[in-house]
Design an enzyme around this catalytic site. Sequence first.
Site, PDB file in Angstrom:
ATOM      1  N   CYS A  69       0.815  -1.215   0.000  1.00 53.61           N
ATOM      2  CA  CYS A  69       0.000   0.000   0.000  1.00 53.61           C
ATOM      3  C   CYS A  69       0.850   1.268   0.000  1.00 53.61           C
ATOM      4  O   CYS A  69       0.322   2.361  -0.172  1.00 53.61           O
ATOM      5  CB  CYS A  69      -0.968   0.002   1.190  1.00 53.61           C
ATOM      6  N   HIS A 106      -1.010  11.513  15.887  1.00 54.94           N
ATOM      7  CA  HIS A 106      -1.559  10.755  14.758  1.00 54.94           C
ATOM      8  C   HIS A 106      -0.508   9.783  14.231  1.00 54.94           C
ATOM      9  O   HIS A 106       0.639  10.151  14.002  1.00 54.94           O
ATOM     10  CB  HIS A 106      -1.958  11.735  13.645  1.00 54.94           C
ATOM     11  N   HIS A 109      -4.048   5.004  10.011  1.00 57.20           N
ATOM     12  CA  HIS A 109      -5.424   4.485  10.047  1.00 57.20           C
ATOM     13  C   HIS A 109      -5.400   2.965  10.106  1.00 57.20           C
ATOM     14  O   HIS A 109      -4.414   2.341   9.716  1.00 57.20           O
ATOM     15  CB  HIS A 109      -6.206   4.934   8.802  1.00 57.20           C
ATOM     16  N   ASP A 117      -3.941 -12.098   4.424  1.00 57.14           N
ATOM     17  CA  ASP A 117      -3.764 -13.357   5.147  1.00 57.14           C
ATOM     18  C   ASP A 117      -3.000 -13.095   6.442  1.00 57.14           C
ATOM     19  O   ASP A 117      -1.825 -13.428   6.577  1.00 57.14           O
ATOM     20  CB  ASP A 117      -3.021 -14.364   4.263  1.00 57.14           C
ATOM     21  N   ARG A 123      -5.421  -4.065   8.884  1.00 59.12           N
ATOM     22  CA  ARG A 123      -4.200  -3.444   8.363  1.00 59.12           C
ATOM     23  C   ARG A 123      -4.045  -2.087   9.035  1.00 59.12           C
ATOM     24  O   ARG A 123      -4.787  -1.160   8.767  1.00 59.12           O
ATOM     25  CB  ARG A 123      -4.258  -3.277   6.852  1.00 59.12           C
ATOM     26  N   CYS A 125      -2.240   0.892   8.874  1.00 60.12           N
ATOM     27  CA  CYS A 125      -1.481   1.611   7.861  1.00 60.12           C
ATOM     28  C   CYS A 125      -0.867   2.827   8.553  1.00 60.12           C
ATOM     29  O   CYS A 125      -1.557   3.806   8.839  1.00 60.12           O
ATOM     30  CB  CYS A 125      -2.432   2.014   6.734  1.00 60.12           C
TER      31      CYS A 125
END
Length: 136
Positions: A69, A106, A109, A117, A123, A125
């Site tokens: 990503c 922060h 997310h 998997d 996730r 991120c």
Amino acid sequence: MSEKNYEVQRTEAEWRAILAPAEYQVLRQAGTERPGIGEYTDTTTPGVYSCRACGAELFRSETKFESHCGWPSFYAPLAEDRVEYIEDTSLGMRRVEVRCARCGSHLGHVFEGEGYDTPTDQRYCINSISMRLAQD
């Protein structure tokens, strides 16, 4: 940032004094670093990832996985009390913001149900600039 009382509290002027401008923009203003540029995006070094603002230990390298990503991805925090979750409806979508529970900075997310998997199907991120890696 939230009005919550965090264990580590500083004025915005104090945060600006201890964080580089890019760190401040992400950590204190909920910004996002560009994909693929972060120092930890592709690292596989064993260790613990800590909050760059306050040093709280957040993620272990064993939970880091390749999501393709553009940002470091983890399937779970070190412990649930290390992060807090804030509903984020900016950008016209519903997301869940992840913040450091110790200082409110922060981090990124968390997304669910994307089909990776991993043991949690989550996730996290996380912006590289939000963390520091201490090698085992």
